[in-house]
Design a protein around this motif. Sequence first.
Motif, short mmCIF file in Angstrom:
data_model
loop_
_atom_site.label_atom_id
_atom_site.label_comp_id
_atom_site.label_asym_id
_atom_site.label_seq_id
_atom_site.Cartn_x
_atom_site.Cartn_y
_atom_site.Cartn_z
N THR A 201 0.80 -1.22 0.00
CA THR A 201 0.00 0.00 0.00
C THR A 201 0.84 1.27 0.00
O THR A 201 0.28 2.38 -0.03
CB THR A 201 -0.96 0.01 1.21
N ARG A 202 2.16 1.12 -0.01
CA ARG A 202 3.00 2.30 -0.20
C ARG A 202 2.70 2.97 -1.54
O ARG A 202 2.88 4.18 -1.68
CB ARG A 202 4.48 1.92 -0.11
N VAL A 203 2.24 2.19 -2.52
CA VAL A 203 1.90 2.77 -3.82
C VAL A 203 0.74 3.74 -3.67
O VAL A 203 0.76 4.86 -4.21
CB VAL A 203 1.57 1.68 -4.85
N PHE A 204 -0.29 3.35 -2.91
CA PHE A 204 -1.44 4.23 -2.69
C PHE A 204 -1.02 5.48 -1.93
O PHE A 204 -1.34 6.61 -2.32
CB PHE A 204 -2.53 3.49 -1.92
N VAL B 33 -3.93 2.10 5.73
CA VAL B 33 -3.15 2.98 4.85
C VAL B 33 -4.01 3.48 3.70
O VAL B 33 -3.96 4.67 3.34
CB VAL B 33 -1.90 2.25 4.32
N VAL B 34 -4.81 2.60 3.11
CA VAL B 34 -5.68 3.02 2.01
C VAL B 34 -6.67 4.07 2.50
O VAL B 34 -6.90 5.10 1.86
CB VAL B 34 -6.41 1.82 1.38
N GLU B 35 -7.26 3.84 3.68
CA GLU B 35 -8.19 4.83 4.24
C GLU B 35 -7.46 6.15 4.54
O GLU B 35 -8.00 7.23 4.31
CB GLU B 35 -8.81 4.29 5.53
N GLY B 36 -6.23 6.05 5.05
CA GLY B 36 -5.46 7.26 5.31
C GLY B 36 -5.15 8.02 4.04
O GLY B 36 -5.17 9.26 4.02
N ALA B 37 -4.87 7.30 2.96
CA ALA B 37 -4.62 7.95 1.68
C ALA B 37 -5.87 8.68 1.19
O ALA B 37 -5.78 9.76 0.60
CB ALA B 37 -4.17 6.92 0.65
N VAL B 38 -7.04 8.10 1.45
CA VAL B 38 -8.29 8.78 1.12
C VAL B 38 -8.36 10.13 1.84
O VAL B 38 -8.66 11.16 1.25
CB VAL B 38 -9.50 7.90 1.51
#
Length: 247
Positions: free
Chosen positions: A114-117, A186-191
Motif C-alpha cells: 500500500t506504499r503505492v497508494f 493505509v488506504v483509508e489514510g490515503a483517502v
Amino acid sequence: MRAVRFHDEARLELDHEVGYNAAVTPMLGEPGYLRLRRMTVPRRNENEVNNHPTNDVIYETVVTTLSADGTPHVAPMGVRYRGDEVVLMPFKPSATHDNIVATGVAVLNLVTDTRVFAGCVTGRRAWPVQPALHIPGVRLDCALRHVELRLARQDGDAQRPVMHMARVHAATHAEFIGFNRAQAAVVEGAVLVSRLHMLAPEKVDAEMAYLQIAIDKTASAQEHEAWGWLTDAVQQHRVLIAKKAQA
C-alpha cells in the motif's frame, strides 16, 4: 455518513450517502482492495435483501499507462468488473484518461504494497515497472497479479467517460498470503490525505487516530513507512494553511 473510493490521479470522490462508512478489505481470490458502498434503499424484508444486494462493489487497484512518448504513469483507481470487461472511469482531463485515449491500452495492477497508494497521494509516483507482455504498456514490479487491457469502447461523458476495457492477458506473480488491517488503514489514510482541502481538521484527526490503532497492532515495515508519509502530509498541509492565514 460518507462512502469514499479512489479514482484517477490519486484524487478521490466523496459520495454523500445515507448508510455506513464501508470498510476497505482485500479482494478474495485476486488480491487487491475493494470498497462496498452502501446505497440508500427502502427497508426490505430479509428475503428481499438476500435476493437484491444493495452494494456497488468497487475494487481498489493501481492502473498503469504510458503516454504517447512512452512515459509511465501510475494512478490508484477504483474499478468495476462487468463480465469479462474491466470498467474504468477516469476523470477528464487526467493523465490516465489521455494515455488510454492515445494508446488504447492500460494495465490493471493488484497489489498489497500500500506504499503505492500512499505514495501517489504524497508526490511519490516513481514506482519500478517492467514491460507488459502483450500490449505496449508496463506493470508494477510489486503487483501480485496484473491484467493487460485494451479499450473496447467508451461511453461519452464530459467529466467522467466510462471506459470498457477488454482483457488481453493476465498473470500472477506472487502468492496472496492473507488480509492485513494495517494495509486497509493505509488506504483509508490515503483517502483522507487526498481530501485534506475539503475535510475539517477535527474529522481528519479523529479518523487518523482510529486508523492508527490498526497501524500500531498489525503494520509491517511497509505500512509504517506508508503511514509516515501520510502523517507527514497532514502536518505539511496544516503548516501551509497556517502560513496562508498569517499572510
